[in-house]
Scaffold this motif. Sequence first.
Motif, PDB file in Angstrom:
ATOM      1  N   ASP A  56       0.849  -1.184   0.000  1.00  0.00           N
ATOM      2  CA  ASP A  56       0.000   0.000   0.000  1.00  0.00           C
ATOM      3  C   ASP A  56       0.887   1.237   0.000  1.00  0.00           C
ATOM      4  O   ASP A  56       1.810   1.348   0.822  1.00  0.00           O
ATOM      5  CB  ASP A  56      -0.916   0.008   1.229  1.00  0.00           C
ATOM      6  N   GLY A  83      -6.932  -4.687  -5.292  1.00  0.00           N
ATOM      7  CA  GLY A  83      -6.359  -3.355  -5.313  1.00  0.00           C
ATOM      8  C   GLY A  83      -6.013  -2.895  -6.713  1.00  0.00           C
ATOM      9  O   GLY A  83      -6.495  -3.443  -7.711  1.00  0.00           O
ATOM     10  N   GLN A 115      -1.350   0.335  -4.632  1.00  0.00           N
ATOM     11  CA  GLN A 115      -2.201   0.928  -3.600  1.00  0.00           C
ATOM     12  C   GLN A 115      -3.212  -0.106  -3.117  1.00  0.00           C
ATOM     13  O   GLN A 115      -4.001  -0.623  -3.917  1.00  0.00           O
ATOM     14  CB  GLN A 115      -2.908   2.170  -4.153  1.00  0.00           C
ATOM     15  N   ASP A 116      -3.131  -0.398  -1.811  1.00  0.00           N
ATOM     16  CA  ASP A 116      -4.014  -1.374  -1.182  1.00  0.00           C
ATOM     17  C   ASP A 116      -4.126  -2.630  -2.037  1.00  0.00           C
ATOM     18  O   ASP A 116      -5.229  -3.108  -2.347  1.00  0.00           O
ATOM     19  CB  ASP A 116      -5.402  -0.763  -0.960  1.00  0.00           C
TER      20      ASP A 116
END
Length: 326
Positions: A56, A83, A115-116
């Motif tokens: 992340d 994600g 990201q995530d």
Amino acid sequence: MRYVFDSSSVDVSDPIGQHHDLYAGGTDVRQAGPRFRARIEVCRLAPLVVFDRRLDDVLHERTIDGARRDGFSHFTLQLVVSGRMRIEHPGGQAEAGPGEIVLFDLTRPQRTLAQDARILTFAVPRHLMERATIHVTALHGTVLGPQQSGLLADIMMSIVSRRLDEAGTDPASVVRIFETALALALRFDRDAADPPIDTPAMLDRVRVVVEAHLGRRELTPALVAKLAGVSRTQLYAAFKPVGGVSRYIQERRVTRLRSLLQSPENQGSSIAQLAFQAGFASASHANRSFCEVYGTTPGRFRLAQDKPLPSEAGQPPFYHWLRGLN
């Protein structure tokens, strides 16, 4: 053997710094937002190196200088399980989401922002990629959608979730299944009413002929067709998606020149000598072709080989596994 790193549990004041150091052998890592987190689990299923990563706000960048210096030549297949991952490379930029697989050639620069995300990354030796498709030089930065790569994604997920590196299975059998799914995923769609007969056996003959005669400057498509025992029509149709047979030959010569430049046995040879050995008609032609693919000249690439690599003593186990792919 497995290696695990989790930024949320390491007993250090600088987790991003420690995560950065894990990749110091080939990639620059930076925090890209306030939610930074990185957890990686790495195993080896020879000859593959498999990463299960949860990231992340993490940016990974492989620069031209880094690619020159470490000499990595393998590919990575990055399956986005959840994600998002934003990618940039010399050919453009894109975004990959769940079920999509991104292909990267480690001889070339690229940047990713996760990201995530949960991302399964398979490091694959170059010879396996070359066995799977003739389109190797066109793959860097390609994003395969779920429809094209669904079977391959399923197999990648199974290898990780079933921990097949530890399950007592025959690694060679698992890798053969992976290779078959990889070859199917990398088949390029064609709109031609009469598709070319590009069977694995035919393409294998063509590859063998090109590699065996690469040093001959008179190696033409007509000669390749004759030596491989295929018609010119079949040959031209099969290689049309990669820009034609002549372009394929030139790209193989660039790859051969890179290998020659990396070999300690050729330290006393000039760039021109190695260019002729790879089949180029002139050193200037070799310079232009090499720069088109690698973003640098053969001379600069050779100089970069003299720069010391990070001490192997301080590297994690997977660094040695990755070096073994070359």
